[in-house]
Write a protein that holds these residues in place. Structure first.
Motif, short mmCIF file in Angstrom:
data_model
loop_
_atom_site.label_atom_id
_atom_site.label_comp_id
_atom_site.label_asym_id
_atom_site.label_seq_id
_atom_site.Cartn_x
_atom_site.Cartn_y
_atom_site.Cartn_z
N PHE A 28 0.83 -1.20 0.10
CA PHE A 28 -0.03 -0.05 -0.02
C PHE A 28 0.91 1.25 0.01
N TYR A 29 2.14 1.23 0.68
CA TYR A 29 2.92 2.49 0.52
C TYR A 29 3.72 2.59 -0.89
N SER A 32 1.52 2.95 -5.47
CA SER A 32 1.18 4.12 -5.97
C SER A 32 0.84 5.15 -5.09
N ALA A 33 0.57 6.33 -5.54
CA ALA A 33 0.13 7.38 -4.78
C ALA A 33 -1.16 6.91 -3.75
N PRO A 34 -1.46 7.47 -2.64
CA PRO A 34 -2.56 7.06 -1.95
C PRO A 34 -3.76 7.40 -2.53
N TRP A 35 -3.98 8.22 -3.48
CA TRP A 35 -5.19 8.87 -3.91
C TRP A 35 -5.47 8.11 -5.24
N ARG A 36 -4.58 7.23 -5.81
CA ARG A 36 -4.86 6.34 -6.77
C ARG A 36 -5.53 5.26 -6.48
N ALA A 97 22.45 9.76 0.96
CA ALA A 97 21.37 10.27 0.05
C ALA A 97 20.13 9.69 0.10
N THR A 98 20.08 8.23 0.34
CA THR A 98 18.75 7.71 0.84
C THR A 98 18.14 8.16 2.04
N VAL A 99 18.98 8.35 3.14
CA VAL A 99 18.44 9.02 4.15
C VAL A 99 17.76 10.43 3.88
N GLN A 100 18.30 11.11 3.06
CA GLN A 100 17.95 12.47 2.72
C GLN A 100 16.60 12.65 1.90
N ALA A 101 16.61 11.60 0.95
CA ALA A 101 15.44 11.47 0.18
C ALA A 101 14.29 10.91 0.70
N VAL A 102 14.39 9.86 1.90
CA VAL A 102 13.23 9.40 2.59
C VAL A 102 12.86 10.39 3.65
N VAL A 103 13.88 10.97 4.29
CA VAL A 103 13.15 12.17 5.10
C VAL A 103 12.66 13.24 4.51
N GLY A 104 13.16 13.71 3.26
CA GLY A 104 12.33 14.57 2.35
C GLY A 104 11.06 14.08 1.94
N GLY A 105 10.90 12.76 1.66
CA GLY A 105 9.79 12.34 1.07
C GLY A 105 8.65 12.37 2.42
N MET A 106 9.12 11.90 3.68
CA MET A 106 8.38 11.92 4.79
C MET A 106 7.57 13.12 5.01
N TYR A 109 5.19 14.44 2.82
CA TYR A 109 4.01 13.74 2.67
C TYR A 109 4.04 12.87 1.38
N ASP A 110 5.19 12.71 0.87
CA ASP A 110 5.16 11.85 -0.43
C ASP A 110 5.75 10.49 -0.05
N VAL A 111 4.99 9.48 0.26
CA VAL A 111 5.27 8.40 0.70
C VAL A 111 5.82 7.48 -0.27
N VAL A 112 5.38 7.52 -1.50
CA VAL A 112 5.89 7.09 -2.65
C VAL A 112 7.47 7.20 -3.08
N ALA A 113 7.54 8.53 -2.88
CA ALA A 113 9.02 8.87 -3.17
C ALA A 113 9.91 8.21 -2.05
N ALA A 114 9.47 8.13 -0.99
CA ALA A 114 10.39 7.58 0.16
C ALA A 114 10.53 6.13 -0.15
N THR A 115 9.66 5.47 -0.48
CA THR A 115 9.81 3.92 -0.47
C THR A 115 10.53 3.61 -1.79
N LYS A 116 10.47 4.52 -2.80
CA LYS A 116 11.29 4.29 -4.07
C LYS A 116 12.62 4.59 -3.82
N ALA A 117 13.00 5.46 -2.89
CA ALA A 117 14.47 5.63 -2.57
C ALA A 117 14.91 4.41 -1.61
N LEU A 118 14.23 3.80 -1.05
CA LEU A 118 14.26 2.75 -0.06
C LEU A 118 14.60 1.64 -1.06
N GLY A 119 13.77 1.55 -2.03
CA GLY A 119 13.86 0.50 -3.02
C GLY A 119 15.02 0.46 -3.74
N ALA A 120 15.36 1.59 -4.23
CA ALA A 120 16.58 1.68 -5.01
C ALA A 120 17.75 1.39 -4.43
N PHE A 121 17.87 1.91 -2.95
CA PHE A 121 18.97 1.45 -2.35
C PHE A 121 19.25 0.14 -1.84
#
Length: 451
Positions: A28-29, A32-36, A97-106, A109-121
């Motif tokens: 669910f995280y 896709s974006a929560p509103w889709r 870089a991943t920490v920065q991207a995840v924190v920035g996403g959270m 309120y962009d949970v998808v950006a945060a999870t994409k950064a975690l997946g890539a790492f």
């Protein structure tokens, strides 16, 4: 849309029972974006979300296995990041870089950006760092290099467990506890990671990205030529837009990954390529009308490499067609390339590589030795030996197999943890025996543990 009356309601308990609560949460995280709208099924949850968690588990299990064998204690070792090999420094930089991207996403309120950064790492951690660093964790004493690898992987997994805490709390807790905790009883009592700019190295990350691109293209060139990676090759030529080549450590990494003896950086590989030019009839027709067919023939008859250079440098080329000057742009003409005989090429974004396929007798012998190592490693698994078991190895085979062993005996012993290696008939009292060809050459093997 799920409806009880239609009978298409999914019971969350079934998915959790099959794949765990973490996989269900991650779907669910990260999907896709929560509103889709989301296409949900038990099979979907068991796909990419579950595989992501499996990658994290497998990476932790790899660390735990070898750390256990060596009795590694992170508190007992101190190798500053600046003194570690380039691969370790790169992973530390990627982690920040991943920490920065995840924190920035959270925070955004962009949970998808945060999870994409975690997946890539996690993909970088497992499929690049661990895969290319495996030999550093194997065998031998706990050297400074080995300690640096353990410290780097331990630190990455520890920070990753904290980053994953809000997303997959059960796996995050299991990894955190397995790593020995970090001053808190639970990962969910730890402060959330904050990026440390001092540990970032953008230049190293850029160089590593180029190294990975070179390795990927080199593998593609091997695949195109149907030459196995275990067969050493003499030279890889690399053409890329930046001056200079890879740093020494990263070049050594690329050499090892591609199993080539040398990398040379060149301005062009055109002299070892065959080129073919073809005009786009669909574009020529509206522009040139009745002259289209003759332009098409003129393009085919022209020097394809000269056309390519002119289009690349000036964006257009002028041809004489029946005494009339015709100007074509880069979209009017497509130039395709193929390596000449004895070479294989691959092309990427701004980078091209050319592989010399010449195999000398010495290289062929080394290829046999590498294939023999792979075979023995498989036989160790079939025999159910432990990864740390030392063995006595007996090999009987064709003359080419024997010559390969004589030339690379020490390397073979080091790779398969053999305390002795004997050529000749396999004794009758070995623990495990098997007949297995080596690059099509007949060979028989005997393995016995040495405690």
């Amino acid at each position: 849309k799920m409806s009880k009356s239609v009978g298409n309601v999914l019971d969350p308990g079934d998915m959790i029972q099959a794949y765990g609560a973490d996989a269900t949460r991650w779907f669910f995280y990260a999907d896709s974006a929560p509103w889709r709208d989301k296409l949900l099924s038990t099979e979907v949850v068991g796909g990419a979300p579950f595989q992501f968690l499996e990658t994290v588990r497998n990476t932790y299990n790899f660390f735990a296995l070898y750390a256990g064998i060596d009795g590694f204690d992170p508190a007992a070792h101190a190798v500053p990041v600046a003194q570690r090999p380039a691969m370790d420094r790169w992973l530390v930089s990627r982690l920040q870089a991943t920490v920065q991207a995840v924190v920035g996403g959270m925070e955004g309120y962009d949970v998808v950006a945060a999870t994409k950064a975690l997946g890539a790492f996690v993909d970088d951690l497992s499929n690049w760092y661990v895969r290319t660093s495996r030999a550093r964790f194997w065998g031998g004493e706990l050297s400074e290099d080995k300690a640096a690898a353990f410290l780097t992987l331990h630190g990455a997994l520890l920070t990753l467990s904290k980053l994953l805490g809000p997303f997959v709390p059960f796996l995050a807790e299991a990894v955190y506890q397995g790593l020995g905790r970090d001053g808190k009883e639970s990962v969910h009592l730890c402060a959330y990671p904050e990026p440390d700019a001092a540990l970032r190295d953008p230049a190293l990350e850029a160089h590593m990205a180029l190294a990975r691109q070179v390795v990927g293209l080199g593998r593609a060139a091997r695949n195109e030529a149907k030459v196995k990676t275990r067969q050493p090759l003499p030279t890889l030529w690399v053409k890329h837009p930046e001056p200079g080549g890879l740093p020494t450590e990263l070049e050594a990494l690329a050499l090892s990954e591609l199993n080539v003896k040398a990398i040379e950086y060149v301005d062009s590989i055109d002299d070892r390529l065959s080129a073919r030019a073809e005009a786009d009839r669909g574009r020529l027709g509206p522009k040139f009308g009745a002259l289209t067919a003759k332009i098409y023939q003129a393009v085919q008859a022209a020097d394809a490499l000269a056309l390519h250079r002119a289009l690349r440098e000036r964006g257009q080329v002028e041809l004489d067609v029946d005494g009339e000057a015709v100007t074509l742009d880069a979209e009017d003409v497509k130039v395709t390339f193929a390596a000449q005989d004895g070479y294989s090429a691959a092309f990427g974004e701004g980078v091209a590589v050319l592989l010399d396929l010449t195999v000398t007798e010495a290289l062929r012998r080394e290829g046999h030795a590498r294939e023999l190592i792979r075979t023995v490693q498989e036989l160790r698994k079939k025999a159910d030996f432990q990864v740390s078991d030392r063995i006595a190895l007996f090999v009987e085979g064709e003359d080419e197999v024997g010559r390969a062993i004589e030339a690379f005996q020490q390397k073979i012993c080091d790779e398969v943890l053999a305390t002795e290696l004997r050529l000749g008939p396999v004794p009758g009292d070995v623990e495990f025996r098997a007949e297995q060809p080596v690059n099509g050459l007949k060979a028989a093997f005997g393995l016995s543990r040495r405690r």
